[in-house]
Design a protein around this motif. Structure first.
Motif, PDB file in Angstrom:
ATOM      1  N   LEU A 135      26.990  18.160  44.088  1.00 20.03           N
ATOM      2  CA  LEU A 135      28.256  18.049  43.371  1.00 20.03           C
ATOM      3  C   LEU A 135      29.400  18.147  44.367  1.00 20.03           C
ATOM      4  CD1 LEU A 135      27.764  20.575  40.433  1.00 20.03           C
ATOM      5  CD2 LEU A 135      27.813  18.102  40.251  1.00 20.03           C
ATOM      6  N   ILE A 136      30.362  17.323  44.191  1.00 20.29           N
ATOM      7  CA  ILE A 136      31.633  17.496  44.878  1.00 20.29           C
ATOM      8  C   ILE A 136      32.641  17.708  43.758  1.00 20.29           C
ATOM      9  CG2 ILE A 136      33.410  16.461  46.321  1.00 20.29           C
ATOM     10  CD1 ILE A 136      31.183  14.887  47.717  1.00 20.29           C
ATOM     11  N   VAL A 137      33.134  18.920  43.646  1.00 18.37           N
ATOM     12  CA  VAL A 137      34.005  19.302  42.546  1.00 18.37           C
ATOM     13  C   VAL A 137      35.405  19.530  43.086  1.00 18.37           C
ATOM     14  CG1 VAL A 137      34.389  20.975  40.697  1.00 18.37           C
ATOM     15  CG2 VAL A 137      32.053  20.422  41.398  1.00 18.37           C
ATOM     16  N   VAL A 138      36.362  18.818  42.527  1.00 21.01           N
ATOM     17  CA  VAL A 138      37.762  19.033  42.845  1.00 21.01           C
ATOM     18  C   VAL A 138      38.389  19.527  41.553  1.00 21.01           C
ATOM     19  CG1 VAL A 138      39.914  17.978  43.607  1.00 21.01           C
ATOM     20  CG2 VAL A 138      37.722  17.176  44.539  1.00 21.01           C
ATOM     21  N   SER A 139      38.835  20.771  41.557  1.00 25.61           N
ATOM     22  CA  SER A 139      39.319  21.343  40.309  1.00 25.61           C
ATOM     23  C   SER A 139      40.314  22.458  40.564  1.00 25.61           C
ATOM     24  CB  SER A 139      38.132  21.897  39.513  1.00 25.61           C
ATOM     25  OG  SER A 139      38.569  22.471  38.298  1.00 25.61           O
ATOM     26  N   HIS A 140      41.203  22.670  39.605  1.00 27.17           N
ATOM     27  CA  HIS A 140      42.116  23.804  39.633  1.00 27.17           C
ATOM     28  C   HIS A 140      41.486  25.002  38.926  1.00 27.17           C
ATOM     29  CE1 HIS A 140      42.686  22.010  35.711  1.00 27.17           C
ATOM     30  NE2 HIS A 140      43.037  23.205  35.312  1.00 27.17           N
ATOM     31  N   ASP A 141      40.326  24.805  38.309  1.00 23.72           N
ATOM     32  CA  ASP A 141      39.672  25.829  37.508  1.00 23.72           C
ATOM     33  C   ASP A 141      38.805  26.716  38.403  1.00 23.72           C
ATOM     34  OD1 ASP A 141      38.073  27.313  35.770  1.00 23.72           O
ATOM     35  OD2 ASP A 141      37.854  25.673  34.337  1.00 23.72           O
ATOM     36  N   ARG A 142      39.329  27.870  38.749  1.00 16.99           N
ATOM     37  CA  ARG A 142      38.640  28.786  39.662  1.00 16.99           C
ATOM     38  C   ARG A 142      37.275  29.196  39.113  1.00 16.99           C
ATOM     39  NH1 ARG A 142      40.969  34.412  42.138  1.00 16.99           N
ATOM     40  NH2 ARG A 142      39.026  35.047  43.078  1.00 16.99           N
ATOM     41  N   TYR A 143      37.225  29.519  37.834  1.00 17.65           N
ATOM     42  CA  TYR A 143      35.969  29.943  37.231  1.00 17.65           C
ATOM     43  C   TYR A 143      34.909  28.850  37.370  1.00 17.65           C
ATOM     44  CZ  TYR A 143      32.494  31.237  33.775  1.00 17.65           C
ATOM     45  OH  TYR A 143      31.315  31.528  33.149  1.00 17.65           O
ATOM     46  N   LEU A 144      35.293  27.626  37.077  1.00 17.53           N
ATOM     47  CA  LEU A 144      34.361  26.507  37.189  1.00 17.53           C
ATOM     48  C   LEU A 144      33.860  26.368  38.624  1.00 17.53           C
ATOM     49  CD1 LEU A 144      33.170  23.804  35.836  1.00 17.53           C
ATOM     50  CD2 LEU A 144      35.034  22.728  37.093  1.00 17.53           C
ATOM     51  N   LEU A 145      34.772  26.403  39.583  1.00 13.86           N
ATOM     52  CA  LEU A 145      34.383  26.264  40.991  1.00 13.86           C
ATOM     53  C   LEU A 145      33.374  27.335  41.402  1.00 13.86           C
ATOM     54  CD1 LEU A 145      37.807  25.475  42.676  1.00 13.86           C
ATOM     55  CD2 LEU A 145      35.868  23.928  42.439  1.00 13.86           C
ATOM     56  N   GLU A 146      33.670  28.561  41.028  1.00 15.51           N
ATOM     57  CA  GLU A 146      32.792  29.651  41.442  1.00 15.51           C
ATOM     58  C   GLU A 146      31.465  29.644  40.689  1.00 15.51           C
ATOM     59  OE1 GLU A 146      35.365  33.077  41.222  1.00 15.51           O
ATOM     60  OE2 GLU A 146      36.183  32.633  43.202  1.00 15.51           O
ATOM     61  N   ARG A 147      31.470  29.088  39.491  1.00 17.26           N
ATOM     62  CA  ARG A 147      30.230  29.068  38.704  1.00 17.26           C
ATOM     63  C   ARG A 147      29.275  27.969  39.157  1.00 17.26           C
ATOM     64  NH1 ARG A 147      29.293  28.029  32.271  1.00 17.26           N
ATOM     65  NH2 ARG A 147      27.041  28.038  32.430  1.00 17.26           N
ATOM     66  N   VAL A 148      29.790  26.788  39.448  1.00 14.90           N
ATOM     67  CA  VAL A 148      28.894  25.640  39.659  1.00 14.90           C
ATOM     68  C   VAL A 148      28.697  25.249  41.117  1.00 14.90           C
ATOM     69  CG1 VAL A 148      29.442  24.731  37.355  1.00 14.90           C
ATOM     70  CG2 VAL A 148      30.652  23.839  39.357  1.00 14.90           C
ATOM     71  N   THR A 149      29.394  25.909  42.045  1.00 13.01           N
ATOM     72  CA  THR A 149      29.238  25.508  43.443  1.00 13.01           C
ATOM     73  C   THR A 149      28.664  26.651  44.281  1.00 13.01           C
ATOM     74  OG1 THR A 149      31.494  26.179  44.038  1.00 13.01           O
ATOM     75  CG2 THR A 149      31.176  23.899  43.335  1.00 13.01           C
ATOM     76  N   ASP A 150      27.916  26.267  45.324  1.00 15.61           N
ATOM     77  CA  ASP A 150      27.368  27.240  46.261  1.00 15.61           C
ATOM     78  C   ASP A 150      28.263  27.378  47.492  1.00 15.61           C
ATOM     79  OD1 ASP A 150      25.070  27.650  44.684  1.00 15.61           O
ATOM     80  OD2 ASP A 150      24.115  25.889  45.564  1.00 15.61           O
ATOM     81  N   GLN A 151      28.943  26.320  47.841  1.00 17.41           N
ATOM     82  CA  GLN A 151      29.825  26.318  49.002  1.00 17.41           C
ATOM     83  C   GLN A 151      31.169  25.752  48.578  1.00 17.41           C
ATOM     84  OE1 GLN A 151      28.203  24.558  52.573  1.00 17.41           O
ATOM     85  NE2 GLN A 151      26.139  24.741  51.730  1.00 17.41           N
TER      86      GLN A 151
END
Length: 178
Positions: A33-49
């Motif tokens: 996944l390459i996630v670009v988001s303003h949603d901190r919770y989403l970033l921390e939940r779905v990404t490892d790095q």
């Protein structure tokens, strides 16, 4: 590379149930996944790095969004006071937090926490209003261009207000972490 799977993360303007379903999907996604988001919770939940672009360079953030916020505060302090840039860079190199000059007093901290709680409630209400506006837009007579334009304008106003609240929330969060 010969058979890539790609998923774009469209989480803007979703109600909480749909957002939770998308987070579950992304969290269990077997590919990259390459996630670009303003949603901190989403970033921390779905990404490892996590990575950020700082000073025009891509930088890995082992400490996640917290590290980004610290680096950004240090960068802002350095920009505000070039004479203190060396003192800001030195603690960061050792892994320490940024200078304490941005620390809030007790009263300021309580006021910021109170404002964040208020913003959280307003964001929740706005997200509901935006979802309802999307429903009205979808249900509206598609041949009524004037009505569609008015509904779209109202929706954009809600989205603008939401973006401003999210920006303020981030600013306050950065102050509280200082």
């Amino acid at each position: 590379m010969s058979d890539p799977e790609m998923l774009v993360e469209p989480t803007n303007d979703l109600d909480t149930d749909i957002l939770a379903a998308i987070e579950d999907l992304l969290d269990s996604w077997p590919g990259t996944l390459i996630v670009v988001s303003h949603d901190r919770y989403l970033l921390e939940r779905v990404t490892d790095q996590q990575y950020a672009i700082l000073d025009g360079h891509l930088r890995q953030l082992p400490g996640g969004v917290d590290e980004y916020l610290k680096l950004r505060r240090a960068q802002q302090a350095a920009d505000a006071s070039p004479a203190t840039a060396a003192s800001v860079d030195a603690p960061q190199a050792k892994g320490a937090t940024s200078t304490s000059s941005a620390a809030l007093t007790g009263a300021e901290r309580r006021a910021a926490e109170k404002e964040i709680a208020s913003i959280d409630r307003r964001i929740g209400r706005l997200q509901g209003e935006i979802a309802a506006a999307h429903d009205r837009l979808a249900a509206h007579d598609q041949s009524d261009y004037v009505g569609l334009g008015e509904l779209t304008e109202a929706l954009r106003a809600l989205e603008t207000e939401l973006a401003e609240l999210e920006t303020r929330w981030l600013e306050l969060s950065e102050q509280l972490e200082g």
